[in-house]
Motif scaffolding. Structure first.
Motif, mmCIF file in Angstrom:
data_model
loop_
_atom_site.group_PDB
_atom_site.id
_atom_site.type_symbol
_atom_site.label_atom_id
_atom_site.label_comp_id
_atom_site.label_asym_id
_atom_site.label_seq_id
_atom_site.Cartn_x
_atom_site.Cartn_y
_atom_site.Cartn_z
ATOM 1 N N PRO A 116 0.853 -1.194 0.000
ATOM 2 C CA PRO A 116 0.000 0.000 0.000
ATOM 3 C C PRO A 116 0.887 1.242 0.000
ATOM 4 O O PRO A 116 1.876 1.294 0.729
ATOM 5 C CB PRO A 116 -0.784 -0.113 1.316
ATOM 6 C CG PRO A 116 -0.584 -1.518 1.794
ATOM 7 C CD PRO A 116 0.734 -1.959 1.252
ATOM 8 N N LEU A 117 0.515 2.218 -0.819
ATOM 9 C CA LEU A 117 1.298 3.446 -0.942
ATOM 10 C C LEU A 117 0.409 4.650 -0.662
ATOM 11 O O LEU A 117 -0.763 4.670 -1.049
ATOM 12 C CB LEU A 117 1.885 3.576 -2.346
ATOM 13 C CG LEU A 117 2.777 2.422 -2.815
ATOM 14 C CD1 LEU A 117 3.155 2.612 -4.280
ATOM 15 C CD2 LEU A 117 4.032 2.313 -1.958
ATOM 16 N N ASN A 118 0.962 5.665 -0.041
ATOM 17 C CA ASN A 118 0.146 6.803 0.360
ATOM 18 C C ASN A 118 -0.356 7.611 -0.842
ATOM 19 O O ASN A 118 0.114 7.445 -1.972
ATOM 20 C CB ASN A 118 0.914 7.685 1.348
ATOM 21 C CG ASN A 118 2.069 8.418 0.699
ATOM 22 O OD1 ASN A 118 1.888 9.398 -0.012
ATOM 23 N ND2 ASN A 118 3.289 7.931 0.944
ATOM 24 N N HIS A 119 -1.302 8.514 -0.566
ATOM 25 C CA HIS A 119 -1.974 9.280 -1.616
ATOM 26 C C HIS A 119 -1.021 10.125 -2.448
ATOM 27 O O HIS A 119 -1.336 10.456 -3.600
ATOM 28 C CB HIS A 119 -3.048 10.189 -1.005
ATOM 29 C CG HIS A 119 -4.330 9.491 -0.694
ATOM 30 N ND1 HIS A 119 -4.499 8.739 0.455
ATOM 31 C CD2 HIS A 119 -5.499 9.428 -1.370
ATOM 32 C CE1 HIS A 119 -5.733 8.241 0.475
ATOM 33 N NE2 HIS A 119 -6.356 8.640 -0.617
ATOM 34 N N ASP A 120 0.112 10.507 -1.904
ATOM 35 C CA ASP A 120 1.065 11.308 -2.664
ATOM 36 C C ASP A 120 1.812 10.490 -3.712
ATOM 37 O O ASP A 120 2.444 11.058 -4.604
ATOM 38 C CB ASP A 120 2.095 11.954 -1.726
ATOM 39 C CG ASP A 120 1.485 13.054 -0.876
ATOM 40 O OD1 ASP A 120 0.453 13.623 -1.282
ATOM 41 O OD2 ASP A 120 2.046 13.343 0.208
ATOM 42 N N GLU A 121 1.754 9.170 -3.620
ATOM 43 C CA GLU A 121 2.517 8.314 -4.521
ATOM 44 C C GLU A 121 1.660 7.576 -5.538
ATOM 45 O O GLU A 121 2.161 7.179 -6.591
ATOM 46 C CB GLU A 121 3.354 7.314 -3.714
ATOM 47 C CG GLU A 121 4.395 7.992 -2.839
ATOM 48 C CD GLU A 121 5.380 7.023 -2.226
ATOM 49 O OE1 GLU A 121 5.490 5.878 -2.712
ATOM 50 O OE2 GLU A 121 6.052 7.410 -1.252
ATOM 51 N N THR A 122 0.395 7.376 -5.236
ATOM 52 C CA THR A 122 -0.479 6.668 -6.166
ATOM 53 C C THR A 122 -1.923 6.936 -5.781
ATOM 54 O O THR A 122 -2.202 7.429 -4.676
ATOM 55 C CB THR A 122 -0.219 5.149 -6.149
ATOM 56 O OG1 THR A 122 -0.961 4.514 -7.199
ATOM 57 C CG2 THR A 122 -0.609 4.521 -4.825
ATOM 58 N N ASN A 123 -2.851 6.595 -6.674
ATOM 59 C CA ASN A 123 -4.274 6.704 -6.344
ATOM 60 C C ASN A 123 -4.956 5.340 -6.289
ATOM 61 O O ASN A 123 -6.179 5.241 -6.364
ATOM 62 C CB ASN A 123 -4.999 7.633 -7.334
ATOM 63 C CG ASN A 123 -4.791 7.235 -8.793
ATOM 64 O OD1 ASN A 123 -4.269 6.159 -9.087
ATOM 65 N ND2 ASN A 123 -5.179 8.105 -9.707
ATOM 66 N N VAL A 124 -4.159 4.291 -6.134
ATOM 67 C CA VAL A 124 -4.693 2.925 -6.073
ATOM 68 C C VAL A 124 -4.075 2.193 -4.880
ATOM 69 O O VAL A 124 -2.853 1.983 -4.852
ATOM 70 C CB VAL A 124 -4.391 2.153 -7.376
ATOM 71 C CG1 VAL A 124 -4.895 0.716 -7.277
ATOM 72 C CG2 VAL A 124 -5.006 2.845 -8.582
#
Length: 256
Positions: free
Chosen positions: A140-148
């Motif tokens: 899982p990646l935070n909102h600053d790095e991806t939107n998925v």
């Protein structure tokens, strides 16, 4: 029983420093490090000849848009790169599937479609990995790095919704903190965790900032995770002493 080892995510230039610092393992990046593009081919960096590793990061290059590229191109990348990874992998090694830029959906793509396409990509990677005795772990990646897929809870729900059995989840404190995900959630879902990354604030080494990384490690341990932990950090221009200090601090704080 404690964690199976404390290591460091590092490129080829830092491999020797990581080992001299006393890490239990090195976690190489794949794209732009272990493998390099040569025209239409992907080749292994000779620095990794005769090596074996238990985990790998940085799976997909940022210029390969996984959700919009021709599926044959995506499948071709995995088909070329996964065997290269396997050539330097220990049995049962893990590939961390983060790759935020590559997996980001364009603004005009409905989110349901984005998740369907991402599920296909993860399935292809999982199946090709399984053929080579490699496992895919979704980060899982935070909102600053991806939107998925942003949180451990979302990752578990995504994998279950698309019946992606055999894919674990990465618990990375950097993203857990950015998304303000509760350590109680981390603890409750620790049976789904397949790999752990840890750092301090701003990707500093543990102990160099003010984040509750000992509490995070306690949470995954209390939930039953006993696998490896990798430090994914920014290091100074003189990294070896900094690495040694961080490894010492994490080992001292690791639950037993």
């Amino acid at each position: 029983m404690a964690f199976s080892g404390i290591g460091i995510v590092a490129g080829a230039a830092l491999t020797d420093a990581v080992r001299r610092a006393g890490a239990d393992h090195v976690e190489p990046g794949i794209a732009g490090n272990l493998v390099h593009r040569d025209g239409d081919r992907w080749l292994r960096d000779p620095a990794y000849d005769d090596e074996r590793f238990g985990s790998f990061a940085l799976f997909v290059p940022p210029d390969l848009p996984l959700l919009t590229a021709d599926p044959d191109v995506v499948d071709g990348y995995f088909g070329a790169v996964v065997p290269i990874v396997a050539s330097v992998a220990a049995p049962g090694a893990r590939i961390v599937f983060g790759s935020g830029t590559a997996r980001t959906a364009p603004p005009d793509m409905p989110i349901a479609q984005a998740y369907e396409r991402f599920a296909r990509v993860v399935r292809v990677a999982r199946d090709l990995g399984a053929e080579q005795d490699l496992s895919i772990v979704l980060e899982p990646l935070n909102h600053d790095e991806t939107n998925v897929v942003h949180t451990i809870e979302q990752a578990v729900a995504f994998l279950d919704a698309f019946e992606l059995q055999g894919v674990g989840v990465v618990a990375d404190l950097f993203h857990v903190q950015a998304e303000r995900e509760s350590f109680d959630v981390v603890r409750s879902l620790a049976d789904r965790i397949g790999h752990v990354h840890v750092s301090d604030r701003d990707r500093l080494p543990p102990g160099a900032g003010d984040w509750p990384w000992p509490e995070f490690l306690a949470a995954v341990h209390q939930g039953g995770y006993r696998g490896p932990v990798s430090l994914e950090c920014r290091w100074s221009d003189d990294p070896e002493p900094q690495m040694a200090a961080a490894l010492r601090d994490v080992r001292a704080a690791a639950p037993y």
